[in-house]
Design a protein around this motif. Structure first.
Motif, short mmCIF file in Angstrom:
data_model
loop_
_atom_site.label_atom_id
_atom_site.label_comp_id
_atom_site.label_asym_id
_atom_site.label_seq_id
_atom_site.Cartn_x
_atom_site.Cartn_y
_atom_site.Cartn_z
N ASP A 89 -18.26 33.37 33.31
CA ASP A 89 -17.96 34.52 34.16
C ASP A 89 -17.43 34.09 35.52
O ASP A 89 -16.48 34.70 36.05
N ARG A 90 -18.00 33.02 36.10
CA ARG A 90 -17.52 32.53 37.39
C ARG A 90 -16.11 31.97 37.27
O ARG A 90 -15.26 32.18 38.14
N ALA A 91 -15.85 31.25 36.18
CA ALA A 91 -14.53 30.67 35.97
C ALA A 91 -13.47 31.76 35.84
O ALA A 91 -12.38 31.66 36.42
N VAL A 92 -13.77 32.79 35.08
CA VAL A 92 -12.83 33.90 34.93
C VAL A 92 -12.57 34.58 36.27
O VAL A 92 -11.42 34.90 36.62
N GLU A 93 -13.62 34.78 37.06
CA GLU A 93 -13.47 35.42 38.37
C GLU A 93 -12.61 34.58 39.29
O GLU A 93 -11.69 35.10 39.96
N ILE A 94 -12.88 33.29 39.37
CA ILE A 94 -12.10 32.40 40.23
C ILE A 94 -10.65 32.34 39.77
O ILE A 94 -9.71 32.40 40.59
N PHE A 95 -10.45 32.24 38.47
CA PHE A 95 -9.09 32.18 37.92
C PHE A 95 -8.30 33.43 38.28
O PHE A 95 -7.17 33.35 38.77
N LEU A 96 -8.89 34.60 38.07
CA LEU A 96 -8.18 35.85 38.33
C LEU A 96 -7.95 36.07 39.84
O LEU A 96 -6.93 36.65 40.23
N ASN A 97 -8.88 35.62 40.66
CA ASN A 97 -8.67 35.74 42.11
C ASN A 97 -7.43 34.97 42.56
O ASN A 97 -6.75 35.36 43.50
N ALA B 290 -10.58 42.31 19.05
CA ALA B 290 -10.48 43.43 18.12
C ALA B 290 -9.49 44.45 18.69
O ALA B 290 -9.27 44.48 19.91
N PRO B 291 -8.87 45.27 17.85
CA PRO B 291 -7.88 46.24 18.35
C PRO B 291 -8.39 47.08 19.51
O PRO B 291 -7.65 47.33 20.47
N GLU B 292 -9.64 47.52 19.45
CA GLU B 292 -10.16 48.38 20.51
C GLU B 292 -10.38 47.63 21.83
O GLU B 292 -10.50 48.25 22.90
N ASP B 293 -10.43 46.30 21.79
CA ASP B 293 -10.68 45.52 23.00
C ASP B 293 -9.45 45.42 23.90
O ASP B 293 -9.58 45.08 25.09
N HIS B 294 -8.27 45.70 23.38
CA HIS B 294 -7.05 45.54 24.17
C HIS B 294 -6.96 46.54 25.32
O HIS B 294 -6.16 46.34 26.25
N ALA B 295 -7.76 47.59 25.28
CA ALA B 295 -7.76 48.58 26.37
C ALA B 295 -8.70 48.17 27.51
O ALA B 295 -8.71 48.83 28.56
N LEU B 296 -9.46 47.09 27.33
CA LEU B 296 -10.41 46.66 28.36
C LEU B 296 -9.67 46.01 29.53
O LEU B 296 -8.54 45.53 29.39
N PRO B 297 -10.30 45.96 30.71
CA PRO B 297 -9.72 45.20 31.83
C PRO B 297 -9.52 43.74 31.45
O PRO B 297 -10.23 43.22 30.58
N LEU B 298 -8.58 43.09 32.11
CA LEU B 298 -8.25 41.71 31.76
C LEU B 298 -9.47 40.79 31.85
O LEU B 298 -9.65 39.92 31.00
N SER B 299 -10.30 40.98 32.87
CA SER B 299 -11.48 40.12 33.01
C SER B 299 -12.39 40.21 31.79
O SER B 299 -12.89 39.19 31.30
N GLU B 300 -12.57 41.41 31.26
CA GLU B 300 -13.40 41.58 30.07
C GLU B 300 -12.73 41.00 28.83
O GLU B 300 -13.40 40.42 27.97
N ARG B 301 -11.43 41.14 28.74
CA ARG B 301 -10.72 40.57 27.59
C ARG B 301 -10.85 39.06 27.57
O ARG B 301 -11.09 38.46 26.51
#
Length: 222
Positions: free
Chosen positions: A209-217, A89-100
């Motif tokens: 959540d673990r996959a996103v964390e590992i990916f971003l690390n 949603a438009p308002e979600d683009h301001a969230l941190p990348l992990s949340e997006r």
């Protein structure tokens, strides 16, 4: 004319041709009918005749809207894909990348398919040799759509210096993350006894959540 007589005439059903349903509404009725049938029947039993009966219209009308069963099922899978995976949603683009990324990788529930998602996938695979368009649309509007959403978000993240892809293309990185989250469907397709359909929500959320964390690390700027 007396007032009570005028009211009576207004309330009385009018004779003549029935009110015509516009094409978009009729198409929505057909897609609703297909969605219900897919949750109740085997894919091979979702015929044009069965769809017409479910939608309450003739096969002739059905073929005027969709030229073939393959085209109709493709449109249905496209609609399902837009429901299961949604863009930000438009308002979600301001969230941190992990949340997006977590939002994009959240599977939105469709109650009519919760009991038999793998059965539907098996049926699509079985029909692929005869109706490749159905399988392609199923993949494109499911896994393909979320990869497209993630790719666009990774491009933004690279431009904003949130991540570095270390030589990978955004689409490749998005596909890698998607596979990390979704796991190997082949194992479940080949081992029906390993399925536990309705009690895995928390487990799937934790895996995401673990996959996103590992990916971003692995993608953070050094």
């Amino acid at each position: 004319m007396p007032e009570d007589k005028a009211v009576e005439n207004e309330c009385r059903p009018r004779r003549g041709r029935p009110v015509q349903i516009d094409a978009p509404t009729r198409e929505a009725m057909v897609l609703d009918a297909v969605g219900e049938l897919l949750g109740q029947c085997r894919l091979e039993d979702v015929s044009m005749a069965a769809i017409a009966r479910k939608a309450g219209m003739s096969k002739r009308t059905l073929y005027a809207l969709f030229g073939s069963r393959e085209e109709l099922l493709g449109a249905t899978f496209a609609r399902i894909g837009r429901t299961i995976f949604r863009p930000l949603a438009p308002e979600d683009h301001a969230l941190p990348l992990s949340e997006r990324l977590r939002k994009l990788l959240t599977v939105n529930a469709m109650p009519q398919f919760e009991q038999a998602p793998l059965e539907l996938l098996r049926a699509v695979v079985a029909e692929a040799p005869l109706f490749p368009g159905i399988a392609e649309q199923f993949d494109c509007e499911g896994r393909g759509s979320v990869i497209t959403y993630i790719t666009a978000e990774l491009i933004v993240a690279v431009d904003n210096k949130e991540i570095v892809l270390h030589g990978m293309e955004p689409g490749q990185a998005a596909e890698l993350l998607c596979d990390m989250v979704m796991g190997n469907a082949l194992h479940h397709l080949l081992t029906p006894g390993a399925e536990r359909a309705n009690d895995l929500y928390e487990e799937k959320r934790q895996r995401r959540d673990r996959a996103v964390e590992i990916f971003l690390n692995g993608m953070r700027p050094r």
